[in-house]
Design a protein around this motif. Structure first.
Motif, mmCIF file in Angstrom:
data_model
loop_
_atom_site.group_PDB
_atom_site.id
_atom_site.type_symbol
_atom_site.label_atom_id
_atom_site.label_comp_id
_atom_site.label_asym_id
_atom_site.label_seq_id
_atom_site.Cartn_x
_atom_site.Cartn_y
_atom_site.Cartn_z
ATOM 1 N N GLU A 383 0.840 -1.211 0.000
ATOM 2 C CA GLU A 383 0.000 0.000 0.000
ATOM 3 C C GLU A 383 0.866 1.249 0.000
ATOM 4 O O GLU A 383 0.593 2.216 -0.709
ATOM 5 C CB GLU A 383 -0.910 0.018 1.231
ATOM 6 C CG GLU A 383 -2.186 -0.778 1.020
ATOM 7 C CD GLU A 383 -3.042 -0.838 2.274
ATOM 8 O OE1 GLU A 383 -3.027 0.147 3.054
ATOM 9 O OE2 GLU A 383 -3.702 -1.871 2.478
ATOM 10 N N GLU A 384 1.915 1.199 0.831
ATOM 11 C CA GLU A 384 2.810 2.349 0.936
ATOM 12 C C GLU A 384 3.520 2.617 -0.399
ATOM 13 O O GLU A 384 3.680 3.767 -0.811
ATOM 14 C CB GLU A 384 3.831 2.042 2.027
ATOM 15 C CG GLU A 384 4.467 3.258 2.655
ATOM 16 C CD GLU A 384 5.470 2.831 3.721
ATOM 17 O OE1 GLU A 384 5.123 1.964 4.556
ATOM 18 O OE2 GLU A 384 6.597 3.357 3.692
ATOM 19 N N LEU A 385 3.924 1.547 -1.066
ATOM 20 C CA LEU A 385 4.620 1.700 -2.341
ATOM 21 C C LEU A 385 3.721 2.291 -3.422
ATOM 22 O O LEU A 385 4.159 3.125 -4.210
ATOM 23 C CB LEU A 385 5.116 0.325 -2.809
ATOM 24 C CG LEU A 385 6.615 0.143 -2.784
ATOM 25 C CD1 LEU A 385 7.032 -0.698 -1.608
ATOM 26 C CD2 LEU A 385 7.060 -0.493 -4.070
ATOM 27 N N GLN A 386 2.488 1.822 -3.469
ATOM 28 C CA GLN A 386 1.556 2.348 -4.482
ATOM 29 C C GLN A 386 1.378 3.858 -4.270
ATOM 30 O O GLN A 386 1.470 4.634 -5.217
ATOM 31 C CB GLN A 386 0.200 1.624 -4.361
ATOM 32 C CG GLN A 386 -0.831 2.028 -5.415
ATOM 33 C CD GLN A 386 -0.580 1.419 -6.788
ATOM 34 O OE1 GLN A 386 -0.040 0.328 -6.928
ATOM 35 N NE2 GLN A 386 -0.958 2.144 -7.835
ATOM 36 N N ARG A 387 1.154 4.245 -3.023
ATOM 37 C CA ARG A 387 0.994 5.675 -2.698
ATOM 38 C C ARG A 387 2.288 6.441 -2.930
ATOM 39 O O ARG A 387 2.285 7.551 -3.446
ATOM 40 C CB ARG A 387 0.604 5.838 -1.221
ATOM 41 C CG ARG A 387 -0.867 5.703 -0.925
ATOM 42 C CD ARG A 387 -1.182 6.347 0.429
ATOM 43 N NE ARG A 387 -0.285 5.903 1.487
ATOM 44 C CZ ARG A 387 -0.493 4.823 2.244
ATOM 45 N NH1 ARG A 387 -1.582 4.098 2.068
ATOM 46 N NH2 ARG A 387 0.366 4.483 3.174
ATOM 47 N N GLY A 388 3.404 5.822 -2.534
ATOM 48 C CA GLY A 388 4.700 6.492 -2.613
ATOM 49 C C GLY A 388 5.129 6.783 -4.046
ATOM 50 O O GLY A 388 5.618 7.875 -4.349
ATOM 51 N N LEU A 389 4.928 5.799 -4.943
ATOM 52 C CA LEU A 389 5.313 6.014 -6.346
ATOM 53 C C LEU A 389 4.477 7.137 -6.948
ATOM 54 O O LEU A 389 4.973 7.959 -7.720
ATOM 55 C CB LEU A 389 5.131 4.723 -7.162
ATOM 56 C CG LEU A 389 6.184 3.643 -6.980
ATOM 57 C CD1 LEU A 389 5.810 2.390 -7.773
ATOM 58 C CD2 LEU A 389 7.571 4.113 -7.397
ATOM 59 N N HIS A 390 3.194 7.169 -6.588
ATOM 60 C CA HIS A 390 2.312 8.216 -7.095
ATOM 61 C C HIS A 390 2.767 9.587 -6.583
ATOM 62 O O HIS A 390 2.884 10.541 -7.356
ATOM 63 C CB HIS A 390 0.867 7.932 -6.692
ATOM 64 C CG HIS A 390 -0.115 8.899 -7.279
ATOM 65 N ND1 HIS A 390 -1.168 9.414 -6.566
ATOM 66 C CD2 HIS A 390 -0.184 9.472 -8.501
ATOM 67 C CE1 HIS A 390 -1.844 10.255 -7.338
ATOM 68 N NE2 HIS A 390 -1.278 10.305 -8.517
ATOM 69 N N ALA A 391 3.049 9.647 -5.287
ATOM 70 C CA ALA A 391 3.483 10.922 -4.693
ATOM 71 C C ALA A 391 4.779 11.405 -5.351
ATOM 72 O O ALA A 391 4.940 12.592 -5.652
ATOM 73 C CB ALA A 391 3.672 10.759 -3.191
ATOM 74 N N GLU A 392 5.677 10.458 -5.605
ATOM 75 C CA GLU A 392 6.949 10.803 -6.242
ATOM 76 C C GLU A 392 6.720 11.354 -7.651
ATOM 77 O O GLU A 392 7.344 12.334 -8.069
ATOM 78 C CB GLU A 392 7.795 9.528 -6.337
ATOM 79 C CG GLU A 392 9.264 9.706 -6.046
ATOM 80 C CD GLU A 392 10.005 8.383 -6.219
ATOM 81 O OE1 GLU A 392 10.809 8.310 -7.154
ATOM 82 O OE2 GLU A 392 9.779 7.434 -5.445
ATOM 83 N N SER A 393 5.821 10.690 -8.382
ATOM 84 C CA SER A 393 5.532 11.110 -9.754
ATOM 85 C C SER A 393 4.870 12.493 -9.775
ATOM 86 O O SER A 393 5.200 13.343 -10.609
ATOM 87 C CB SER A 393 4.632 10.061 -10.417
ATOM 88 O OG SER A 393 4.178 10.520 -11.660
ATOM 89 N N LEU A 394 3.948 12.729 -8.837
ATOM 90 C CA LEU A 394 3.297 14.050 -8.750
ATOM 91 C C LEU A 394 4.330 15.131 -8.434
ATOM 92 O O LEU A 394 4.319 16.213 -9.032
ATOM 93 C CB LEU A 394 2.228 14.052 -7.654
ATOM 94 C CG LEU A 394 0.919 13.325 -7.941
ATOM 95 C CD1 LEU A 394 0.052 13.291 -6.683
ATOM 96 C CD2 LEU A 394 0.163 13.989 -9.092
#
Ligand SMILES: [Zn+2]
Length: 472
Positions: A383-394
């Protein structure tokens, strides 16, 4: 270390890095006919997860899937003038079949508006038949002179949606609804921060009144068009004579839409998330979300199998890599290259101490975790990775979006990559001037007030805010 010199670093040569990843992670290869692509099992499994998720989202809006033929009579394409003009340079045409010259050449579909609208004319009689909401998953062919795996191939796979509506306004609402479906998919499932907006007239789909786009920013600063949605207005209804009897008993033309997203999105996932060690897959589309690697046979394998079973019972796509003919390091690097979100490593000494090592692909951080807490820890990490990759991309997108006040500044900086927000008057001449010598183009007209009162090119009153960038 085995993982050194596996890939060309991104900072050194991004296009070479991309080619290296596609080859080393065993994603795809060029087919024997120029421009064709072989999709290997790992990439195909990623695509299947993408496809299933997208399909669910499309159906949730009331759209049904159907299938239409690969071959389209040439005369169909000629019915809509702009459409045929736009597509003729890319067409593959079949002139012979069964050993004989065909009476009418057949086009290998570059897109299916013509054949589907032909059938709409047959199927739609009354307002009760509307809206008609269809989608097909198919391959299409557009002759490609400079092919690049996933990004531009002569044959590619996609979904193409085609809808017919009673009014122009309903078609417009559908166009925007599907744009939102794409945006949500790209952000939530692919974890890529995108910008959405309308295309300029010059960049519109051939035969559309309005074209909307989702654009992502890749890690080399170039934009990638990831999905488009078109309001075709009455253009195809006129060309194919798609009329319906309204509730008031009048004959009216339908308004149609089309929208598509393709295997190009795999290229986006590679280039938006990948790093010098390979792919980084968002858990939502990772074929294996967790790979468990036993260092030794016997007891260790038995424990790893037990952990894998627990993970699967928790709904995690877990895979055990017991290829003992390969070194532990080699197996580990292999899954890192392929972008598996979480690895669980277990050796005899750790087993004795009652713990395993968790390795997360995004940061490559390792942490010990008690054996009875592995399943829970992996789930949380996914869950953390899915959110983290998105946050990084944003964050990447926002940090690489710049506002420029004049043409000189734009020309100077655009080569460095990123989205450039600028004021545009709306004229085609100014749009062309932005591209001259820069290789950049207007990617999207966004719904923001113009950043300045005047067009950056000619100083005419600003009509729009646009994001311009160099793009794939
Ligand atoms: Zn202007």
């Amino acid at each position: 270390m085995a993982n050194e010199a596996v890939l060309t670093p991104q900072g050194e040569d991004f296009p070479q890095w991309y080619q290296d990843v596609v080859a080393r992670a065993e994603l795809a290869e060029n087919g024997p006919a120029r421009g064709t692509m072989v999709i290997r099992p790992w990439a195909w499994a990623i695509w299947e997860h993408m496809q299933a998720d997208m399909d669910r989202r499309i159906k949730a809006t009331g759209v049904q899937n159907a299938y239409f033929p690969l071959f389209i009579p040439m005369s169909f394409l000629e019915k809509e003038r702009e459409h045929v003009e736009g597509f003729s340079p890319e067409l593959a045409v079949v002139t012979h079949g069964g050993g004989e010259q065909l009476a009418e050449p057949l086009v290998v579909r570059p897109t299916s508006e013509t054949v589907i609208n032909h059938l709409f004319a047959k199927w739609i009689q009354s307002y009760r038949d509307l809206p008609m909401l269809l989608n097909q998953w198919a391959n299409v062919v557009r002759w490609e002179l400079r092919p690049r795996l996933f990004l531009r191939t002569t044959e590619f796979l996609w979904q193409e949606g085609h809808t017919a509506h009673a009014t122009y306004e309903e078609a417009q609402a559908e166009t925007l609804q599907m744009l939102e479906v794409y945006r949500a998919f790209m952000e939530e499932t692919l974890a890529i921060g995108v910008v959405v907006g309308e295309k300029s007239a010059a960049e519109r789909f051939a035969g559309a009144d309005r074209t909307y786009t989702c654009e992502g920013l890749m890690r080399d600063g170039k934009a990638l068009q990831m999905g488009t949605s078109h309001n075709l207005g009455h253009n195809f209804a006129r060309a194919f004579d798609i009329q319906y009897l309204s509730a008031e008993g009048r004959r009216e033309l339908v308004a149609t839409t089309s929208w598509g997203s393709s295997t190009r999105m795999l290229g986006a996932v590679i280039m938006a998330h990948g790093d010098d060690h390979g792919l980084r897959l968002p858990p939502a589309i990772a074929p294996h979300q967790a790979v468990l690697i036993p260092l030794a046979e016997g007891e260790v394998v038995r424990m790893v199998d037990k952990l894998a079973a627990e993970l699967r019972a928790d709904g995690v796509r877990a895979h055990v890599d017991s290829r003992f003919h390969l070194s532990f390091g080699r197996r580990s690097v292999d899954w890192e290259l392929k972008g598996v979100p979480v690895r669980v490593e277990l050796g005899p000494r750790e087993l004795g101490a009652g713990r395993a090592t968790l390795v997360r692909r995004d940061t490559r951080a390792k942490s010990p975790v008690p054996l009875d807490g592995v399943a829970r820890a992996v789930r949380d990490l996914l869950e953390e990775l899915q959110r983290g990759l998105h946050a990084e991309s944003l964050a990447y997108r926002d940090e690489h979006t710049y506002t420029v006040a004049n043409l000189e500044e734009f020309r100077e900086r655009v080569g460095g990559g990123g989205f450039f927000r600028l004021a545009w008057c709306g004229s085609e001449a100014c749009e062309q001037a932005l591209g001259e010598g820069t290789g950049a183009s207007i990617r999207a007209i966004v719904s923001e007030p113009p950043p300045g009162p005047a067009c950056v090119v000619d100083g005419a009153p600003a009509a729009h805010t646009v994001l311009a960038a160099r793009a794939y």
